[in-house]
Scaffold this motif. Sequence first.
Motif, PDB file in Angstrom:
ATOM      1  N   ILE A 292      15.336  -0.877   2.880  1.00 26.04           N
ATOM      2  CA  ILE A 292      13.794  -0.079   3.702  1.00 26.04           C
ATOM      3  C   ILE A 292      12.999   0.483   2.203  1.00 26.04           C
ATOM      4  CG2 ILE A 292      14.502   2.298   4.542  1.00 26.04           C
ATOM      5  CD1 ILE A 292      16.916   1.898   5.721  1.00 26.04           C
ATOM      6  N   ALA A 293      14.014   0.217   1.432  1.00 27.86           N
ATOM      7  CA  ALA A 293      12.831   0.551   0.153  1.00 27.86           C
ATOM      8  C   ALA A 293      11.461  -0.167   0.106  1.00 27.86           C
ATOM      9  CB  ALA A 293      13.593   1.134  -0.608  1.00 27.86           C
ATOM     10  N   ALA A 294      12.249  -1.850   0.282  1.00 29.38           N
ATOM     11  CA  ALA A 294      11.113  -2.396   0.024  1.00 29.38           C
ATOM     12  C   ALA A 294      10.509  -2.821   1.175  1.00 29.38           C
ATOM     13  CB  ALA A 294      12.183  -4.139   0.123  1.00 29.38           C
ATOM     14  N   LEU A 295      10.460  -2.930   2.443  1.00 28.53           N
ATOM     15  CA  LEU A 295       9.867  -3.061   3.886  1.00 28.53           C
ATOM     16  C   LEU A 295       8.819  -1.672   3.599  1.00 28.53           C
ATOM     17  CD1 LEU A 295      12.690  -3.849   6.727  1.00 28.53           C
ATOM     18  CD2 LEU A 295      10.717  -5.116   5.539  1.00 28.53           C
ATOM     19  N   GLN A 296       9.423  -0.594   3.091  1.00 24.08           N
ATOM     20  CA  GLN A 296       8.250   0.226   2.986  1.00 24.08           C
ATOM     21  C   GLN A 296       6.868   0.356   1.887  1.00 24.08           C
ATOM     22  OE1 GLN A 296      10.607   3.952   2.052  1.00 24.08           O
ATOM     23  NE2 GLN A 296      10.640   4.580   4.236  1.00 24.08           N
ATOM     24  N   GLU A 297       7.770  -0.213   0.998  1.00 29.22           N
ATOM     25  CA  GLU A 297       6.627  -1.325  -0.717  1.00 29.22           C
ATOM     26  C   GLU A 297       5.573  -1.799   0.214  1.00 29.22           C
ATOM     27  OE1 GLU A 297       8.159  -2.364  -3.900  1.00 29.22           O
ATOM     28  OE2 GLU A 297       9.124  -0.376  -3.866  1.00 29.22           O
ATOM     29  N   GLN A 298       6.378  -2.621   1.351  1.00 33.61           N
ATOM     30  CA  GLN A 298       5.472  -3.705   2.593  1.00 33.61           C
ATOM     31  C   GLN A 298       4.027  -3.144   2.931  1.00 33.61           C
ATOM     32  OE1 GLN A 298       7.536  -6.824   3.616  1.00 33.61           O
ATOM     33  NE2 GLN A 298       8.460  -7.775   1.838  1.00 33.61           N
ATOM     34  N   LEU A 299       5.025  -2.168   3.558  1.00 28.72           N
ATOM     35  CA  LEU A 299       4.342  -1.179   4.415  1.00 28.72           C
ATOM     36  C   LEU A 299       2.941  -1.273   3.967  1.00 28.72           C
ATOM     37  CD1 LEU A 299       3.455   0.010   7.268  1.00 28.72           C
ATOM     38  CD2 LEU A 299       5.707   1.494   7.071  1.00 28.72           C
ATOM     39  N   ALA A 300       3.278   0.060   2.520  1.00 29.87           N
ATOM     40  CA  ALA A 300       2.451   0.686   2.219  1.00 29.87           C
ATOM     41  C   ALA A 300       1.195   0.130   1.651  1.00 29.87           C
ATOM     42  CB  ALA A 300       2.898   1.533   0.700  1.00 29.87           C
ATOM     43  N   ALA A 301       1.627  -1.025   1.108  1.00 30.71           N
ATOM     44  CA  ALA A 301       0.164  -2.608   0.647  1.00 30.71           C
ATOM     45  C   ALA A 301      -0.830  -3.083   1.786  1.00 30.71           C
ATOM     46  CB  ALA A 301       1.507  -3.170   0.123  1.00 30.71           C
ATOM     47  N   HIS A 302       0.600  -3.048   3.253  1.00 31.55           N
ATOM     48  CA  HIS A 302      -0.361  -3.361   3.952  1.00 31.55           C
ATOM     49  C   HIS A 302      -1.836  -2.266   4.356  1.00 31.55           C
ATOM     50  CE1 HIS A 302       0.820  -7.367   4.882  1.00 31.55           C
ATOM     51  NE2 HIS A 302       1.900  -7.144   4.878  1.00 31.55           N
ATOM     52  N   GLN A 303      -1.443  -1.304   4.465  1.00 35.31           N
ATOM     53  CA  GLN A 303      -2.149  -0.080   4.916  1.00 35.31           C
ATOM     54  C   GLN A 303      -3.313   0.362   4.221  1.00 35.31           C
ATOM     55  OE1 GLN A 303       1.006   3.347   4.950  1.00 35.31           O
ATOM     56  NE2 GLN A 303       1.691   3.026   7.306  1.00 35.31           N
ATOM     57  N   ARG A 304      -3.238   0.318   2.669  1.00 34.15           N
ATOM     58  CA  ARG A 304      -4.005   0.157   1.311  1.00 34.15           C
ATOM     59  C   ARG A 304      -5.057  -0.896   2.117  1.00 34.15           C
ATOM     60  NH1 ARG A 304       0.129   0.716  -1.984  1.00 34.15           N
ATOM     61  NH2 ARG A 304       0.588  -1.378  -2.462  1.00 34.15           N
TER      62      ARG A 304
END
Length: 217
Positions: free
Chosen positions: A36-48
């Motif tokens: 979940i933490a890794a997916l959240q990091e990926q989601l944050a990168a995609h949002q940026r």
Amino acid sequence: MSENVSATELTSQYAAQVSADLERNAKEQQRISAEIAALQEQLAAHQRDHTVLVSIQQAIGAAPASAEPAALSDSATVPAPRTAKKTAKSGTGKRARTKKTAPAPRRDTAAKPAAEKDAGKAESVKTAQPTLVELIRGHLTEQSEPRSAAEIATVLGQAHPDRSVKTTVVRTTLEGLVAKSQAQRSKQGNSVFYTASAVPEQAAAPQAEEQSAPAGA
């Protein structure tokens, strides 16, 4: 005593199984939380990245809009010297306007004959082309063997690429020639073939004259 020993063994087995399940559950929670933490990091990168791309798109879309007022301003400044020249002349502004607007009808009248000539040339070119009936009749007379509508459409389409020759239209035209006794139809299995009529067209003319001669006398 045996019953007490069996009960203690069962409880010890249950305790060992429960502790093993708890340890397995804790490991699964750790693994899932890490994912979940890794997916959240990926989601944050995609949002940026999304925000950056949106800003770039807005900047690119705003560039042509900002260029339009400049073009309008340039075009608006062109007629300025003309108006200055008109105002500099005293009492000749109205005459100059009438003189400038007068040649406009002459250009239109001169352009009309040229357009009419071009239209006449285009019509003469169109009328010079043979009709589809003539093309099909000529193709049948040149063939020594029966031909199907699809074969005729293919040959005419290759010979005349500028015309849209469809198989359905060719088949309809062939049936019309058969009805006028200008072509013959034969079937070979499930296929229909067409040939030119054996009786030439000019043979009907003397017969018509012979039939009309007694009536005139």
